[in-house]
Design a protein around this motif. Structure first.
Motif, PDB file in Angstrom:
ATOM      1  N   THR A 187       0.830  -1.204   0.000  1.00 15.02           N
ATOM      2  CA  THR A 187       0.000   0.000   0.000  1.00 15.02           C
ATOM      3  C   THR A 187       0.864   1.254   0.000  1.00 15.02           C
ATOM      4  O   THR A 187       0.604   2.207  -0.742  1.00 15.02           O
ATOM      5  N   SER A 188       1.909   1.254   0.841  1.00 13.55           N
ATOM      6  CA  SER A 188       2.805   2.409   0.927  1.00 13.55           C
ATOM      7  C   SER A 188       3.474   2.690  -0.411  1.00 13.55           C
ATOM      8  O   SER A 188       3.530   3.830  -0.878  1.00 13.55           O
ATOM      9  N   GLU A 189       3.990   1.620  -1.031  1.00  9.56           N
ATOM     10  CA  GLU A 189       4.684   1.781  -2.305  1.00  9.56           C
ATOM     11  C   GLU A 189       3.732   2.239  -3.405  1.00  9.56           C
ATOM     12  O   GLU A 189       4.066   3.116  -4.208  1.00  9.56           O
ATOM     13  N   ALA A 190       2.543   1.653  -3.439  1.00  7.87           N
ATOM     14  CA  ALA A 190       1.566   2.019  -4.469  1.00  7.87           C
ATOM     15  C   ALA A 190       1.105   3.461  -4.294  1.00  7.87           C
ATOM     16  O   ALA A 190       0.922   4.192  -5.272  1.00  7.87           O
ATOM     17  N   LEU A 191       0.936   3.884  -3.049  1.00  8.90           N
ATOM     18  CA  LEU A 191       0.501   5.249  -2.775  1.00  8.90           C
ATOM     19  C   LEU A 191       1.578   6.252  -3.154  1.00  8.90           C
ATOM     20  O   LEU A 191       1.306   7.316  -3.722  1.00  8.90           O
ATOM     21  N   PHE A 192       2.819   5.893  -2.886  1.00 11.76           N
ATOM     22  CA  PHE A 192       3.945   6.779  -3.189  1.00 11.76           C
ATOM     23  C   PHE A 192       4.143   6.922  -4.700  1.00 11.76           C
ATOM     24  O   PHE A 192       4.460   8.009  -5.198  1.00 11.76           O
ATOM     25  N   ASN A 193       3.941   5.832  -5.433  1.00 18.79           N
ATOM     26  CA  ASN A 193       4.186   5.835  -6.880  1.00 18.79           C
ATOM     27  C   ASN A 193       2.938   6.108  -7.711  1.00 18.79           C
ATOM     28  O   ASN A 193       2.995   6.095  -8.940  1.00 18.79           O
ATOM     29  N   SER A 194       1.814   6.331  -7.039  1.00 17.69           N
ATOM     30  CA  SER A 194       0.550   6.463  -7.757  1.00 17.69           C
ATOM     31  C   SER A 194       0.506   7.724  -8.612  1.00 17.69           C
ATOM     32  O   SER A 194       0.911   8.807  -8.183  1.00 17.69           O
ATOM     33  N   THR A 195      -0.009   7.567  -9.826  1.00 21.75           N
ATOM     34  CA  THR A 195      -0.237   8.703 -10.723  1.00 21.75           C
ATOM     35  C   THR A 195      -1.735   8.911 -10.931  1.00 21.75           C
ATOM     36  O   THR A 195      -2.153   9.778 -11.679  1.00 21.75           O
ATOM     37  N   GLU A 196      -2.554   8.074 -10.244  1.00 22.23           N
ATOM     38  CA  GLU A 196      -4.003   8.180 -10.351  1.00 22.23           C
ATOM     39  C   GLU A 196      -4.476   9.426  -9.605  1.00 22.23           C
ATOM     40  O   GLU A 196      -3.889   9.833  -8.600  1.00 22.23           O
ATOM     41  N   ASN A 197      -5.547  10.050 -10.089  1.00 21.64           N
ATOM     42  CA  ASN A 197      -6.104  11.169  -9.333  1.00 21.64           C
ATOM     43  C   ASN A 197      -6.938  10.636  -8.171  1.00 21.64           C
ATOM     44  O   ASN A 197      -7.262   9.459  -8.100  1.00 21.64           O
ATOM     45  N   THR A 198      -7.257  11.525  -7.250  1.00 27.60           N
ATOM     46  CA  THR A 198      -7.944  11.123  -6.023  1.00 27.60           C
ATOM     47  C   THR A 198      -9.282  10.465  -6.304  1.00 27.60           C
ATOM     48  O   THR A 198      -9.671   9.483  -5.667  1.00 27.60           O
ATOM     49  N   SER A 199     -10.005  10.990  -7.284  1.00 24.73           N
ATOM     50  CA  SER A 199     -11.324  10.450  -7.619  1.00 24.73           C
ATOM     51  C   SER A 199     -11.231   8.997  -8.060  1.00 24.73           C
ATOM     52  O   SER A 199     -12.015   8.154  -7.623  1.00 24.73           O
ATOM     53  N   ASN A 200     -10.269   8.696  -8.921  1.00 22.43           N
ATOM     54  CA  ASN A 200     -10.096   7.314  -9.389  1.00 22.43           C
ATOM     55  C   ASN A 200      -9.702   6.396  -8.243  1.00 22.43           C
ATOM     56  O   ASN A 200     -10.164   5.255  -8.152  1.00 22.43           O
ATOM     57  N   ASN A 201      -8.813   6.880  -7.364  1.00 22.07           N
ATOM     58  CA  ASN A 201      -8.404   6.073  -6.213  1.00 22.07           C
ATOM     59  C   ASN A 201      -9.573   5.781  -5.293  1.00 22.07           C
ATOM     60  O   ASN A 201      -9.711   4.678  -4.764  1.00 22.07           O
ATOM     61  N   GLN A 202     -10.447   6.772  -5.088  1.00 18.79           N
ATOM     62  CA  GLN A 202     -11.617   6.584  -4.232  1.00 18.79           C
ATOM     63  C   GLN A 202     -12.563   5.535  -4.816  1.00 18.79           C
ATOM     64  O   GLN A 202     -13.082   4.686  -4.100  1.00 18.79           O
ATOM     65  N   ASN A 203     -12.770   5.603  -6.125  1.00 18.12           N
ATOM     66  CA  ASN A 203     -13.650   4.629  -6.791  1.00 18.12           C
ATOM     67  C   ASN A 203     -13.081   3.223  -6.697  1.00 18.12           C
ATOM     68  O   ASN A 203     -13.809   2.251  -6.465  1.00 18.12           O
TER      69      ASN A 203
END
Length: 340
Positions: A187-203
């Motif tokens: 989770t930490s690594e994915a969150l750090f490297n994420s390029t998704e916007n907040t809306s997509n992550n929430q969905n």
């Protein structure tokens, strides 16, 4: 909280000492910090609170009576009773045939579902909510093992999940703890490297939460004790449907993890404008404004009450935990009532 320079130093020192005693930095999860909860199992009690309907062998007495190992009472003999259970002493004394009745022993798997999604990776004082959730899951797992229960469950975030079938003894617990550590790191690594916007992550997180509630439902056999450890931010009609189904056949306990900043704004004698963001949207908050602080607290309380109402209707027992205080402190001081 906002303090004077001296008070801030004292607070930082106390926080550092607490983190050291917990063997954690408050952000990451290691095996060592989870293993230490093996010595703290007396803090909780996993005694059954409702009827059990599992396999007829194990460590718990069923509410139903039958041919088991634990003597319950003597009553008048009825047609169909096993003649081997006749109590000849009582029969001879009363002149009426009596039979012994026993309680069945029931085996109860303990399933722990731990939510380590992006929304759990937040903390304003002591620990991330995800770290506190992992500590709580470890405590439940060790206590279940001590009682002789089989331990299993699910550890998940919005990218992946690990499903663990219930196992007995220490092997089942360690398997679960390693999954906690691995998924948390993921989770930490994915969150750090994420390029998704907040809306997509929430969905994505919403969909994942629904799916994993469905997986818990499939894994939970009748008579199981099921713990779901989450902040409850992604409850939906779909997830509540799964949880309602689970509570019909199992004992369901929902542990809601919150951070102090989610319940009320920091106190300050001076009005200070601070910028806050969810990673995409930004806004200003006026710390020290009593009206704003009161409104914020009321909205947080209303949100909590809504969650509680939905989960209670689903048949769950609810326990609250804060990420701003060590788990052991909360349980010892009665901040959370485990047996209610």
């Amino acid at each position: 909280m906002w303090f004077s320079h001296k008070q801030e130093k004292v607070t930082q020192h106390n926080t550092t000492q607490t983190l050291a005693s917990l063997l954690t930095n408050g952000i990451d999860v290691s095996i060592n910090e989870l293993i230490q909860y093996q010595t703290k199992t007396s803090l909780i009690n996993l005694a059954a609170k409702k009827d059990l309907h599992g396999k007829m062998s194990g460590n718990y007495l069923a509410r139903s009576k039958g041919r088991g190992m634990e003597f319950d009472e003597v009553r008048h003999y009825q047609t169909g009773d096993d003649i081997r259970a006749i109590d000849w002493r009582v029969t001879a004394r009363t002149g009426i045939t009596h039979t012994k009745v026993f309680r069945e022993e029931v085996e109860r798997p303990v399933l722990i579902a731990t939510d380590l999604s992006d929304n759990m990776m937040f903390g304003s004082q002591l620990l991330f909510k995800s770290v506190q959730a992992s500590h709580l899951a470890a405590l439940v797992a060790w206590h279940a093992k001590e009682r002789g229960d089989r331990v299993g469950g699910i550890v998940f975030n919005q990218q992946k999940h690990t499903e663990l079938k219930p196992r007995s003894r220490q092997q089942g617990v360690l398997h679960y703890l390693y999954s906690l550590s691995n998924i948390h790191q993921n989770t930490s690594e994915a969150l750090f490297n994420s390029t998704e916007n907040t809306s997509n992550n929430q969905n994505l997180a919403q969909q994942s939460f629904d799916e994993n509630c469905g997986r818990i439902r499939q894994l939970a056999k009748p008579g199981s004790l099921v713990y779901l450890i989450t902040d409850g931010n992604h409850l939906s009609q779909e997830s509540l449907r799964h949880l309602t189904n689970i509570s019909r056949h199992c004992e369901l306990v929902i542990c809601l993890i919150t951070d102090p900043l989610e319940t009320e704004l920091p106190k300050s004698n001076k009005k200070i404008n601070v910028a806050v963001t969810d990673g995409t949207n930004k806004q200003q908050l006026l710390i020290g404004d009593k009206n704003l602080a009161q409104k914020y607290k009321q909205q947080a309380q209303a949100l909590t009450q809504t969650k509680e109402a939905l989960l209670t209707k689903a048949g769950a027992r609810i326990l609250h935990f804060s990420a701003g205080t060590a788990l052991e402190t909360q349980l010892k001081n009665g901040i959370t009532s485990w047996t209610r």
